[in-house]
Design a protein around this motif. Structure first.
Motif, PDB file in Angstrom:
ATOM      1  N   CYS A  20     -41.048  -6.888  36.267  1.00 28.32           N
ATOM      2  CA  CYS A  20     -39.608  -7.057  36.656  1.00 28.32           C
ATOM      3  C   CYS A  20     -39.596  -7.363  38.262  1.00 28.32           C
TER       4      CYS A  20
ATOM      5  N   TRP B 208     -36.401  -7.821  39.311  1.00 26.75           N
ATOM      6  CA  TRP B 208     -34.765  -7.594  39.814  1.00 26.75           C
ATOM      7  C   TRP B 208     -34.417  -6.329  40.648  1.00 26.75           C
TER       8      TRP B 208
ATOM      9  N   ALA C 249     -31.141  -6.112  33.171  1.00 23.47           N
ATOM     10  CA  ALA C 249     -31.849  -6.471  31.963  1.00 23.47           C
ATOM     11  C   ALA C 249     -32.542  -5.142  31.277  1.00 23.47           C
ATOM     12  N   ASP C 250     -32.997  -4.509  31.893  1.00 24.60           N
ATOM     13  CA  ASP C 250     -34.117  -3.611  31.554  1.00 24.60           C
ATOM     14  C   ASP C 250     -33.341  -2.265  31.049  1.00 24.60           C
TER      15      ASP C 250
ATOM     16  N   HIS D 105     -31.226  -2.208  28.911  1.00 29.37           N
ATOM     17  CA  HIS D 105     -31.199  -2.213  27.396  1.00 29.37           C
ATOM     18  C   HIS D 105     -32.519  -2.091  26.763  1.00 29.37           C
TER      19      HIS D 105
ATOM     20  N   GLU E   6     -41.193  -9.177  28.645  1.00 32.01           N
ATOM     21  CA  GLU E   6     -40.255  -9.001  29.655  1.00 32.01           C
ATOM     22  C   GLU E   6     -39.805 -10.321  30.347  1.00 32.01           C
TER      23      GLU E   6
ATOM     24  N   LYS F 108     -37.498 -11.883  28.001  1.00 29.76           N
ATOM     25  CA  LYS F 108     -36.215 -11.199  28.077  1.00 29.76           C
ATOM     26  C   LYS F 108     -35.529 -11.384  29.167  1.00 29.76           C
ATOM     27  N   HIS F 109     -36.388 -11.372  30.508  1.00 31.12           N
ATOM     28  CA  HIS F 109     -35.388 -11.642  31.733  1.00 31.12           C
ATOM     29  C   HIS F 109     -34.785 -13.116  31.741  1.00 31.12           C
TER      30      HIS F 109
ATOM     31  N   PHE G 158     -31.777 -12.893  29.819  1.00 30.13           N
ATOM     32  CA  PHE G 158     -30.439 -12.346  30.367  1.00 30.13           C
ATOM     33  C   PHE G 158     -29.974 -13.113  31.722  1.00 30.13           C
ATOM     34  N   TYR G 159     -30.859 -14.139  32.095  1.00 32.93           N
ATOM     35  CA  TYR G 159     -30.411 -14.951  33.313  1.00 32.93           C
ATOM     36  C   TYR G 159     -29.062 -15.907  32.670  1.00 32.93           C
TER      37      TYR G 159
END
Length: 387
Positions: A69, A71, A84-85, A87, A107, A110-111, A114-115
């Motif tokens: 990650c 972010w 995002a994380d 969650h 991940e 997933k990221h 979420f974007y």
């Protein structure tokens, strides 16, 4: 997803970069403002520098330490995990290096999900904020059991089998199930579609409108899936559904269509960010001609404009893949009915279901959608005939 630039030196950088290769600054993604920041070390973490910088202070998400990650969270806040994380409910045993490598792929997908969700300004609730808040469990198979982890959604909890991050295993599953497409990102987009059915449709008092487009969700779900697997897909499913699996039940139709909508707008934004324009010399009718300057996240952009641009872009990308001996990037045909369903999703994410003319909404289709669907079928006929 758009391209970014380093605020320190204007070098083009990408969504998941953690360092600028030109100027050497650390980089991090700040999701609230959808920007990549150039960073320098500070006593409380990092301070943003360079063009447009306000000197704000940041920390990396705690999962930065695992290389999964990039972010950022405000340095003065109490949150240790990014938007995002926070969650995540369960991650695999990271003492196993193989698990950590597979989790990193999870991940990354997933990221990217979420974007898109954040760009669409969709509601996002954690389990602490809502009894059916969105949570993720990334689970490995138990070596001492014959039972495999099943990817799925249950009252806000999305379970993703860690084995799906193994490319060879996922391809094995794809071919065994006769699927034209199977990716981690596809899993995330599909499963979160089930959650948004709960949040936006069920809790948004839009059940009647959704049923008019996708069918009656009150049909026995377990029996419907059993019928699908026992008897195969519905005859002529291509006329009504984006995939054969979408025809199994109204919930799956919604989730599959939701996933394809996210596929389409994310890829179109990539094309627009690269300044792609497609103008085939032989396209006398303009079916495969487009300029990808449309703003896919703007509520004023219509589904007809999105479908028109997608038809041209997907056909060009499919042809590129064939030239490299690869399978089609988008091995699907969008019928008029499917485009109308995508239109429902488009209206839903922008909060305007029920605002369209009654006849159009009930039938889920406009004249433009019918024309675009016919064009999509015509453009895809060689692909379908070739298998």
């Amino acid at each position: 997803m758009k391209l970014f630039s380093c605020p320190s030196c204007d070098q083009v950088v990408f969504f998941n970069n953690v360092v600028c290769e030109r100027c050497g600054h650390a980089l991090g993604y700040e999701p609230r403002a959808n920007r990549v920041l150039a960073l320098e070390a500070a006593d409380d973490g990092w301070v943003s520098v360079g063009r447009g910088s306000d000197g704000s202070h940041w920390r990396y998400c705690d999962n930065y330490q695992y290389g999964v990650c990039n972010w950022l969270v405000p340095a003065e806040g109490v949150e240790r995990l990014c938007l995002a994380d926070r969650h995540n409910l369960m991650v695999p045993d990271l003492s196993d290096p193989e698990n950590q490598a597979l989790w990193a792929k999870m991940e990354a997908a997933k990221h990217r999900l979420f974007y898109t969700l954040l760009r669409l300004d969709l509601p996002l609730y954690t389990r602490d904020e809502h009894p059916e808040g969105l949570g993720f469990k990334f689970l490995a198979d138990d070596p001492n059991s014959d039972q495999k982890v099943m990817t799925g959604h249950d009252e806000g909890i999305i379970t993703v089998a860690l084995a799906e991050a193994d490319d060879a295993e996922r391809e094995k599953r794809r071919t065994s199930m006769g699927e034209p497409y199977r990716t981690l990102l596809g899993h995330f987009r599909h499963e979160v579609g089930h959650w948004y059915w709960d949040i936006l449709v069920r809790d948004g008092n839009l059940l009647d409108q959704c049923r008019a487009v996708f069918g009656d969700d009150r049909e026995d779900y377990g029996q419907a899936l059993q019928n699908h697997y026992n008897n195969g897909p519905k005859p002529n499913w291509q006329d009504e559904f984006v995939s054969s699996y979408a025809g199994s039940h109204a919930w799956e139709d919604f989730a599959e269509t939701w996933a394809h909508y996210l596929h389409i707008i994310d890829t179109l934004e990539v094309g627009g960010s690269y300044g792609i324009a497609i103008q085939p010399r032989l396209d006398r009718d303009g079916i495969l001609t487009t300029d990808l300057g449309l703003k896919v996240y703007d509520p004023n952009t219509t589904m007809e404009e999105i479908a028109d641009a997608w038809l041209a872009l997907s056909q060009a990308l499919n042809s590129m893949n064939r030239a490299m001996g690869l399978q089609d990037l988008y091995p699907f045909v969008l019928s008029p009915t499917v485009i109308a369903k995508l239109g429902f999703i488009h209206d839903l994410v922008h909060g305007r279901v029920g605002q369209r003319a009654g006849a159009d909404e009930a039938h889920g289709m406009s004249e433009e959608a019918e024309d675009l669907g016919r064009q999509s079928n015509a453009a895809n006929e060689p692909m379908v005939a070739a298998g």
